[in-house]
Design an enzyme around this catalytic site. Structure first.
Site, PDB file in Angstrom:
ATOM      1  N   LYS A  48       0.838  -1.209   0.000  1.00 12.60           N
ATOM      2  CA  LYS A  48       0.000   0.000   0.000  1.00 12.60           C
ATOM      3  C   LYS A  48       0.866   1.249   0.000  1.00 12.60           C
ATOM      4  CE  LYS A  48      -3.764  -2.627   1.785  1.00 12.60           C
ATOM      5  NZ  LYS A  48      -4.273  -3.378   2.906  1.00 12.60           N
ATOM      6  N   GLN A  92      -5.364  -2.518   8.913  1.00 10.37           N
ATOM      7  CA  GLN A  92      -5.052  -3.810   8.306  1.00 10.37           C
ATOM      8  C   GLN A  92      -5.633  -4.949   9.153  1.00 10.37           C
ATOM      9  OE1 GLN A  92      -3.306  -4.185   5.277  1.00 10.37           O
ATOM     10  NE2 GLN A  92      -4.012  -6.279   5.499  1.00 10.37           N
ATOM     11  N   ASP A 115     -11.706   1.384   2.630  1.00  9.40           N
ATOM     12  CA  ASP A 115     -11.887  -0.065   2.438  1.00  9.40           C
ATOM     13  C   ASP A 115     -13.362  -0.415   2.243  1.00  9.40           C
ATOM     14  OD1 ASP A 115      -9.757  -1.771   2.206  1.00  9.40           O
ATOM     15  OD2 ASP A 115      -9.363  -1.912   4.366  1.00  9.40           O
TER      16      ASP A 115
END
Ligand code: NAD
Length: 279
Positions: A48, A92, A115
């Site tokens: 990322k 995460q 997300d």
């Protein structure tokens, strides 16, 4: 059988994001939080960071100790929620077991939820309002579009019903007028159902699950899963050589994986545009 080249399209999507970001008054900013030192998660976080660099985005990484408390994590999210230079916040997953994953994800401001895990964004997706789209299913849709595969009127079968992949995948295909069936670990007659699919999306995480006798000749097969074979190499759900009669197949690796990362950049750009009143 042709390949749906996710690596190639991901580069294109990221180039578009870079060009668009360069024209913004302020760079898009992404904060990534990792709790603990799971090596696989570390690899994802590194990816990322590299993607942000490639797109000219600003990025920050927070690597917290495995013993971080819920309060400490919530405090960090609250700070990032209030920062004007941070457009997207990503935690995460998976989190260590002592942390309440749901509460953490719901603490992220919905307009920074790149997300697309917040119930408000999932709800919006469900009723067809524009906003963030979950990265993996949106990546699959982008791949289908790139290869001019129109889901309208097609029979789509999805293997897997997770909140991360299967369910949102079904919604996106439904919005594009496919007739969608979701299968899962308790579905009987899996073979028969799969054989009806014009578009078969496998996200079961079960190596070798999809065999040649489950694929209708000419079907489009999207293999979302990331498994490892006996030799330790990455592979999807489709058995080796199982999709010869398909018209298209996503390779693993190099199919859906790179698209997931690219859509995260697209979502971060979208958030930055929203925050700068440009959408
Ligand atoms: P999950 O374990 O949460 O869900 C798997 C789903 O598959 C479940 O709904 C289960 O009912 C179903 N399933 C399991 N075995 C089955 C079987 N034999 N027949 C039919 N259905 C079965 O996993 P997930 O988070 O949805 O991820 C699925 C796979 O996709 C994993 O391999 C994961 O690593 C991969 N993944 C890839 C990307 C990417 O970017 N390529 C992103 C997310 C997840």
């Amino acid at each position: 059988m042709n390949i749906l080249d996710g690596k190639l399209l991901a580069e294109k999507v990221k180039n578009q994001a870079r060009e668009a970001a360069a024209n913004l008054p302020r760079k898009p900013g992404l904060a990534v939080i990792l709790v603990g030192n799971d090596p696989a998660s570390q690899v994802y976080v590194n990816g990322k960071r590299k993607d942000c660099e490639a797109c000219g985005f600003y990025s920050e990484e927070y690597t917290l100790l495995a013993g971080t408390t819920q309060e400490e994590l919530m405090e960090l999210i609250a700070v990032l929620n209030g920062r004007e230079d941070i457009d997207g916040i990503l935690v995460q997953l998976p989190l260590p077991e002592h942390l309440d994953e749901r509460a953490v994800l719901e603490a992220i401001r919905p307009d920074k939820d790149v997300d697309c895990f917040h119930p408000m964004n999932i709800g919006r997706l469900f009723i067809g309002e524009s906003g963030f789209q979950p990265c993996t299913p949106a990546g699959v849709m982008a791949l289908l579009d790139e290869y001019h595969i129109d889901p309208a009127g097609k029979r789509a079968v999805i293997l897997g019903r997770s909140n991360l992949v299967g369910k949102p995948m079904a919604i996106l295909l439904l919005q594009r007028d496919a007739t969608v069936t979701i299968c899962h670990s308790k579905t009987p007659n899996l073979k028969e159902i799969c054989r009806e699919a014009d578009i078969l999306v496998s996200a079961a995480g079960h190596r070798g699950l999809v065999t040649a006798d489950m694929i209708k000749p000419g079907a489009v097969v999207v293999d979302v899963s990331i498994n490892r074979n006996e030799a330790g190499k990455l592979c999807g759900d489709v058995a080796p050589g199982g999709a010869e009669q398909a018209s298209y197949l996503t390779p693993v690796p190099g199919g859906v994986g790179p698209m997931t990362r690219a859509i995260l950049m697209r979502n971060t750009l979208w958030a930055a545009r929203q925050h700068q009143n440009l959408n």
